[in-house]
Each structure stands twice: as structure tokens, then as C-alpha cells.
Write an enzyme that holds these catalytic residues in place. Sequence first.
Site, short mmCIF file in Angstrom:
data_model
loop_
_atom_site.label_atom_id
_atom_site.label_comp_id
_atom_site.label_asym_id
_atom_site.label_seq_id
_atom_site.Cartn_x
_atom_site.Cartn_y
_atom_site.Cartn_z
N ARG A 1 -2.49 -10.18 5.19
CA ARG A 1 -2.90 -10.36 3.80
C ARG A 1 -1.82 -9.76 2.91
O ARG A 1 -1.59 -8.55 2.95
CB ARG A 1 -4.25 -9.68 3.56
CG ARG A 1 -4.82 -9.80 2.16
CD ARG A 1 -6.14 -9.03 2.07
NE ARG A 1 -6.75 -9.17 0.76
CZ ARG A 1 -6.46 -8.42 -0.30
NH1 ARG A 1 -5.53 -7.46 -0.19
NH2 ARG A 1 -7.07 -8.61 -1.46
N LYS B 1 0.83 -1.21 0.00
CA LYS B 1 0.00 0.00 0.00
C LYS B 1 0.86 1.25 0.00
O LYS B 1 2.01 1.26 0.40
CB LYS B 1 -0.98 -0.04 1.18
CG LYS B 1 -2.06 -1.08 0.96
CD LYS B 1 -3.16 -1.06 1.99
CE LYS B 1 -4.25 -2.06 1.60
NZ LYS B 1 -5.33 -2.14 2.61
#
Length: 263
Positions: A242, A204
Site C-alpha cells: 500500500r 511512515k
Amino acid sequence: MGVVNVTPDSFSDGGQWYDTDVAIAHARHLLTQGADIIDVGGESTRPGAAPVTPAEEAARVLPVVEALAREGAVVSVDTVNAATAEAVVAAGAQIVNDVSGGLADAAMAGAVARAGAVYVIQHWRGTPETMNSLAVYDDVVAEVCAELRDRVHQARAGGVRDHQIVLDPGLGFAKNAEHNWTLLAHLDALTALGHPVLVGASRKRFLSGVVPPALAAEPLARDHATTAVSALAAQSGAWAVRVHEVAATADAVRVAAAWRAHR
């Protein structure tokens, strides 16, 4: 939890796994690298992403879910649509990973309750088109926890049992880099809510602040930072992380487990 994006427009891999056979092969590769769960997604949720219909989403993910479930894999599906959730659980998925926490589709709680699947309730505000404008908090930890409590209450009202629920702070969803780092540093507040916690930091944008500036714009250059976050999240009590790149993270969480076991 290894990520397989069956989408043409993922921020992290640019549609590399969009073909069904390629997606299945990639999932198998992640399993050999040590993934315990494969999280299959058919709709991009990156900021600004346009939605797809539930029918298109199901057409993308169902063949992948069916193939992996037949082989005994534990499969999660990343969806905000109740119809998709019902279809994938019927096809063998065991986990519904809803980034909207039930806000996108009021029928989701009932669908998950009937299916008996594990339900990942993520914190979110707005939609992929609007969420960046909603990243405003006085106390991000307290507010995310309060909003997750509300989502849990609504899920219970829809029939979801406590043992089905996993919480996700929603890093990057209506949050800036400072918010994300603060939530990670206070995972204990999230685990104190009484449910397992999933952390999804992989590749991210907020991680670009800790990689060399020349590489900051490249999602794949954030994999080492992701591994470090994964180890620290595991050390802080996360149920799962994740990630897109499994091998190094699997090592990292095993190191964290060994470290904790010898304290």
C-alpha cells in the site's frame, strides 16, 4: 495498492486530495501509473488523530468510490466502521481495509461477511490517540502473529470466510521503528498464517532512519525508501503493498517478480 486520502489531515499529504474531484483525478493518475487497487480513506489514522463520525466519513468517500467503481477500478476503502463498510461495498468497493482488525466496531465482521468483500484485518492495539503507549512487546513477531490469529478467529465467528481474509502487520500502529523493521524482516512468519499479506510502510516515520537526516522529517522524502521496502516485501511473498507514490513501486514489484521467476 495506491492510496487516496480524502481527508483534511493526512500525515502524508496534508489534505491535498480532500476535494472529491481532485481525489478522483488523483486515483485515475495512480491507475495510469500501475496501481492495481485504489485504497480510499476518509479518516486519518495517524498517531493522535481525532475520529470522525461514520456519516462524515461516508460523505467523504462515497462519491469517490462510486466514480471509480463505475470506471471499473478495483476499490478498497480504509475504514473501521461497519456502516461505512456496508455503504461502500454497495457503491462498488470490493475490499474493506480495517486497520482495527474488527476491534473498533464489533459489527464489522458481520457486515463484511454479508457483503462478501475481501477483508483486510490489520494488527492494532489501542486507538490513534493511545497506540504509541502500547508499543511494548517481548517478541513482536510472535505476539503480532498470535493477535492476528485471534482477530481471524473472531472474524470467522462473525461469518467471514477464509478466502476473504488478508492480513496486515500494522506497521506503525502500536509499534516503534525496531518493531516495524523486525516484522518486515520476518514476513515469512506472517505469510505462514495462511492468508495473503498486505504491507503498508509508505512514508511512515520509521523510514526516516534510512533517509538523509536533513530530510528525515518530510514524509515525501521517504518515497525512495518506500520503494525499496516494497521490492523486498514483494520478494518476501507479500500479496500487495500500500503506497502513496505508485510508479516507482510498480517497477520495484515487477523487478522482484522477475527476480523470483528466474531463481
